[in-house]
Design a protein around this motif. Structure first.
Motif, PDB file in Angstrom:
ATOM      1  N   GLY A 162      -2.312   9.750  -5.282  1.00 19.38           N
ATOM      2  CA  GLY A 162      -1.844  11.117  -5.095  1.00 19.38           C
ATOM      3  C   GLY A 162      -0.883  11.263  -3.938  1.00 19.38           C
ATOM      4  O   GLY A 162      -0.391  10.277  -3.373  1.00 19.38           O
ATOM      5  N   THR A 163      -0.615  12.498  -3.594  1.00 18.52           N
ATOM      6  CA  THR A 163       0.313  12.836  -2.523  1.00 18.52           C
ATOM      7  C   THR A 163      -0.451  13.372  -1.315  1.00 18.52           C
ATOM      8  O   THR A 163      -1.529  13.956  -1.446  1.00 18.52           O
ATOM      9  N   THR A 164       0.140  13.186  -0.128  1.00 20.79           N
ATOM     10  CA  THR A 164      -0.456  13.662   1.116  1.00 20.79           C
ATOM     11  C   THR A 164       0.451  14.686   1.785  1.00 20.79           C
ATOM     12  O   THR A 164       1.665  14.714   1.556  1.00 20.79           O
ATOM     13  N   ARG A 165      -0.161  15.517   2.612  1.00 23.61           N
ATOM     14  CA  ARG A 165       0.589  16.468   3.448  1.00 23.61           C
ATOM     15  C   ARG A 165      -0.134  16.576   4.780  1.00 23.61           C
ATOM     16  O   ARG A 165      -1.252  17.054   4.839  1.00 23.61           O
TER      17      ARG A 165
ATOM     18  N   ASN B 257       6.724  25.863   5.707  1.00 23.06           N
ATOM     19  CA  ASN B 257       8.037  25.244   5.536  1.00 23.06           C
ATOM     20  C   ASN B 257       8.057  24.473   4.215  1.00 23.06           C
ATOM     21  O   ASN B 257       7.820  23.272   4.167  1.00 23.06           O
ATOM     22  N   ILE B 258       8.330  25.182   3.123  1.00 28.35           N
ATOM     23  CA  ILE B 258       8.271  24.562   1.796  1.00 28.35           C
ATOM     24  C   ILE B 258       9.543  23.783   1.455  1.00 28.35           C
ATOM     25  O   ILE B 258       9.568  23.034   0.488  1.00 28.35           O
ATOM     26  N   SER B 259      10.593  23.955   2.237  1.00 29.05           N
ATOM     27  CA  SER B 259      11.832  23.227   1.958  1.00 29.05           C
ATOM     28  C   SER B 259      11.757  21.777   2.442  1.00 29.05           C
ATOM     29  O   SER B 259      12.520  20.931   1.986  1.00 29.05           O
ATOM     30  N   HIS B 260      10.860  21.499   3.385  1.00 29.32           N
ATOM     31  CA  HIS B 260      10.674  20.128   3.875  1.00 29.32           C
ATOM     32  C   HIS B 260       9.170  19.862   3.972  1.00 29.32           C
ATOM     33  O   HIS B 260       8.583  19.867   5.058  1.00 29.32           O
ATOM     34  N   LEU B 261       8.534  19.606   2.815  1.00 33.27           N
ATOM     35  CA  LEU B 261       7.090  19.397   2.797  1.00 33.27           C
ATOM     36  C   LEU B 261       6.692  18.067   3.433  1.00 33.27           C
ATOM     37  O   LEU B 261       5.582  17.931   3.931  1.00 33.27           O
ATOM     38  N   GLN B 262       7.585  17.075   3.415  1.00 35.72           N
ATOM     39  CA  GLN B 262       7.325  15.775   4.010  1.00 35.72           C
ATOM     40  C   GLN B 262       6.010  15.187   3.481  1.00 35.72           C
ATOM     41  O   GLN B 262       5.075  14.924   4.236  1.00 35.72           O
ATOM     42  N   VAL B 263       5.947  15.015   2.171  1.00 34.66           N
ATOM     43  CA  VAL B 263       4.734  14.507   1.537  1.00 34.66           C
ATOM     44  C   VAL B 263       4.732  12.986   1.530  1.00 34.66           C
ATOM     45  O   VAL B 263       5.774  12.338   1.407  1.00 34.66           O
ATOM     46  N   GLY B 264       3.536  12.422   1.689  1.00 35.32           N
ATOM     47  CA  GLY B 264       3.348  10.982   1.628  1.00 35.32           C
ATOM     48  C   GLY B 264       2.562  10.611   0.387  1.00 35.32           C
ATOM     49  O   GLY B 264       2.546  11.334  -0.609  1.00 35.32           O
ATOM     50  N   VAL B 265       1.864   9.490   0.462  1.00 33.87           N
ATOM     51  CA  VAL B 265       1.133   8.982  -0.692  1.00 33.87           C
ATOM     52  C   VAL B 265      -0.229   8.470  -0.247  1.00 33.87           C
ATOM     53  O   VAL B 265      -0.401   8.060   0.912  1.00 33.87           O
ATOM     54  N   ALA B 266      -1.204   8.500  -1.161  1.00 31.94           N
ATOM     55  CA  ALA B 266      -2.551   7.992  -0.875  1.00 31.94           C
ATOM     56  C   ALA B 266      -3.073   7.233  -2.076  1.00 31.94           C
ATOM     57  O   ALA B 266      -2.797   7.593  -3.228  1.00 31.94           O
ATOM     58  N   PHE B 267      -3.841   6.181  -1.790  1.00 35.19           N
ATOM     59  CA  PHE B 267      -4.536   5.425  -2.836  1.00 35.19           C
ATOM     60  C   PHE B 267      -5.971   5.208  -2.394  1.00 35.19           C
ATOM     61  O   PHE B 267      -6.221   4.851  -1.230  1.00 35.19           O
ATOM     62  N   ASN B 268      -6.934   5.440  -3.281  1.00 36.10           N
ATOM     63  CA  ASN B 268      -8.326   5.303  -2.888  1.00 36.10           C
ATOM     64  C   ASN B 268      -9.179   4.713  -4.004  1.00 36.10           C
ATOM     65  O   ASN B 268      -8.815   4.751  -5.183  1.00 36.10           O
TER      66      ASN B 268
ATOM     67  N   LEU C  58      -8.471  15.907 -11.780  1.00 36.65           N
ATOM     68  CA  LEU C  58      -7.505  16.315 -10.772  1.00 36.65           C
ATOM     69  C   LEU C  58      -8.298  16.805  -9.567  1.00 36.65           C
ATOM     70  O   LEU C  58      -9.195  17.644  -9.707  1.00 36.65           O
ATOM     71  N   GLU C  59      -7.954  16.310  -8.370  1.00 39.96           N
ATOM     72  CA  GLU C  59      -8.776  16.595  -7.190  1.00 39.96           C
ATOM     73  C   GLU C  59      -7.900  16.886  -5.979  1.00 39.96           C
ATOM     74  O   GLU C  59      -6.867  16.249  -5.766  1.00 39.96           O
ATOM     75  N   GLY C  60      -8.313  17.860  -5.179  1.00 35.07           N
ATOM     76  CA  GLY C  60      -7.637  18.188  -3.935  1.00 35.07           C
ATOM     77  C   GLY C  60      -8.627  18.221  -2.790  1.00 35.07           C
ATOM     78  O   GLY C  60      -9.703  18.803  -2.910  1.00 35.07           O
ATOM     79  N   THR C  61      -8.270  17.575  -1.657  1.00 35.69           N
ATOM     80  CA  THR C  61      -9.161  17.538  -0.499  1.00 35.69           C
ATOM     81  C   THR C  61      -8.385  17.833   0.779  1.00 35.69           C
ATOM     82  O   THR C  61      -7.162  17.641   0.841  1.00 35.69           O
ATOM     83  N   TYR C  62      -9.117  18.294   1.779  1.00 38.13           N
ATOM     84  CA  TYR C  62      -8.566  18.379   3.133  1.00 38.13           C
ATOM     85  C   TYR C  62      -9.455  17.568   4.053  1.00 38.13           C
ATOM     86  O   TYR C  62     -10.692  17.670   3.985  1.00 38.13           O
TER      87      TYR C  62
ATOM     88  N   TYR D 207      -5.105  16.291   7.197  1.00 40.64           N
ATOM     89  CA  TYR D 207      -4.186  15.992   6.103  1.00 40.64           C
ATOM     90  C   TYR D 207      -4.802  16.391   4.765  1.00 40.64           C
ATOM     91  O   TYR D 207      -6.012  16.315   4.552  1.00 40.64           O
ATOM     92  N   PHE D 208      -3.931  16.871   3.885  1.00 42.80           N
ATOM     93  CA  PHE D 208      -4.296  17.192   2.506  1.00 42.80           C
ATOM     94  C   PHE D 208      -3.992  15.991   1.612  1.00 42.80           C
ATOM     95  O   PHE D 208      -3.028  15.252   1.851  1.00 42.80           O
ATOM     96  N   VAL D 209      -4.802  15.827   0.569  1.00 40.54           N
ATOM     97  CA  VAL D 209      -4.517  14.851  -0.483  1.00 40.54           C
ATOM     98  C   VAL D 209      -4.769  15.523  -1.833  1.00 40.54           C
ATOM     99  O   VAL D 209      -5.839  16.090  -2.054  1.00 40.54           O
ATOM    100  N   VAL D 210      -3.777  15.478  -2.717  1.00 39.36           N
ATOM    101  CA  VAL D 210      -3.934  15.933  -4.100  1.00 39.36           C
ATOM    102  C   VAL D 210      -3.723  14.718  -4.986  1.00 39.36           C
ATOM    103  O   VAL D 210      -2.660  14.078  -4.917  1.00 39.36           O
ATOM    104  N   SER D 211      -4.729  14.385  -5.790  1.00 37.22           N
ATOM    105  CA  SER D 211      -4.664  13.127  -6.530  1.00 37.22           C
ATOM    106  C   SER D 211      -5.180  13.269  -7.951  1.00 37.22           C
ATOM    107  O   SER D 211      -5.996  14.143  -8.264  1.00 37.22           O
ATOM    108  N   GLY D 212      -4.691  12.394  -8.797  1.00 38.30           N
ATOM    109  CA  GLY D 212      -5.272  12.195 -10.114  1.00 38.30           C
ATOM    110  C   GLY D 212      -6.247  11.034 -10.025  1.00 38.30           C
ATOM    111  O   GLY D 212      -5.945  10.011  -9.390  1.00 38.30           O
ATOM    112  N   ARG D 213      -7.418  11.169 -10.652  1.00 41.04           N
ATOM    113  CA  ARG D 213      -8.470  10.161 -10.496  1.00 41.04           C
ATOM    114  C   ARG D 213      -8.899   9.619 -11.863  1.00 41.04           C
ATOM    115  O   ARG D 213      -9.287  10.388 -12.750  1.00 41.04           O
ATOM    116  N   LEU D 214      -8.808   8.308 -12.025  1.00 40.08           N
ATOM    117  CA  LEU D 214      -9.278   7.628 -13.232  1.00 40.08           C
ATOM    118  C   LEU D 214     -10.679   7.108 -12.952  1.00 40.08           C
ATOM    119  O   LEU D 214     -10.886   6.322 -12.024  1.00 40.08           O
TER     120      LEU D 214
END
Length: 248
Positions: free
Chosen positions: A16-19, A29-40, A164-168, A223-230
């Motif tokens: 998923g993506t991180t913030r 500031n939605i014009s520069h979200l500066q999102v990263g990535v996460a794997f778990n 689909l999962e979202g965490t803080y 940090y926030f993480v929004v991810s798809g989980r298999l």
């Protein structure tokens, strides 16, 4: 038909993506979200029709740059690829054997640890910030975390689920980004540490005075993480029997 019985183990992975949220980010500031990535990777054990235990390990990449915020004149930035681990509970909103609900959302909550590795790029080279003590403070890179969030199952069959999962994640430190309090007295610092402590010189502007505000000590980072989980269901003879019973 595909709901697991209590006592079932599930293995899952997420991408998923991180913030990042902290001293170098800017709310709204939605014009520069500066999102990263996460794997778990995680393991879940179902205890009852509504409760499961869960343990997870994760790598997450976060970053931020003040040039995209109202504090652009301070020119601070960081990036970090960190590991974290946590354990806690997963609670379904309704019993999973409820025959009238095809999709049952869930909440998760737990505690764990993360290892903070903030870095910054200076003159084309990447440097670890924690060892430089850019605020004149020696802080631990290993710190506790509190995680909470929600998930929604989207697809399911006998062996697999997709959620689909979202965490803080609330970090129990204000140094996830190497920024917390005030600018230190740089006169006794190594040149590299002094340069990365106050980066206004790169913009050709006057440096901050010792004691001027560098960060916000009133709130820790996170940090926030929004991810798809298999999710893979470990099928046992008991699980097959249970599936046949509820499928009648």
């Amino acid at each position: 038909m595909w709901r697991e019985k209590p006592g079932t183990w599930l293995l899952n992975s997420g991408l998923g993506t991180t913030r990042y949220t902290g001293d170098l980010s800017e709310l709204g500031n939605i014009s520069h979200l500066q999102v990263g990535v996460a794997f778990n990777l995680a393991a879940t054990y179902r205890v009852s029709q509504q409760l499961s235990y869960r343990a997870e390990a994760q790598f997450y990449y976060i970053y931020a740059d003040q040039k995209y915020t109202r504090n652009y004149y301070n020119n601070l930035s960081f990036r970090s690829l960190n590991p974290d681990v946590w354990a806690g509970v997963q609670v379904d909103f309704w019993p999973i054997n409820d025959p009238y609900r095809a999709t049952i959302p869930y909440a998760i909550a737990g505690v764990g640890m993360t290892y903070m590795r903030p870095k910054a790029v200076y003159l084309g080279q990447s440097y670890g910030l924690s060892v430089l003590q850019t605020e004149g403070v020696k802080y631990s890179q290993l710190t506790g975390i509190i995680r909470y969030g929600f998930g929604v199952p989207l697809l399911a069959n006998e062996r697999f689920r997709f959620n689909l999962e979202g965490t803080y994640t609330h970090v129990l430190s204000d140094y996830l980004d190497d920024v917390s309090s005030v600018y230190p007295d740089r006169s006794g610092m190594q040149p590299l540490a002094a340069a990365l402590s106050d980066r206004r010189a790169e913009l050709g502007t006057t440096l901050n005075q010792p004691g001027e505000q560098r960060g916000n000590t009133g709130k820790n980072d996170g940090y926030f993480v929004v991810s798809g989980r298999l999710i893979f269901v470990i099928i046992t003879p008991g699980q097959r029997s249970y599936r046949r019973q509820i499928g009648r």
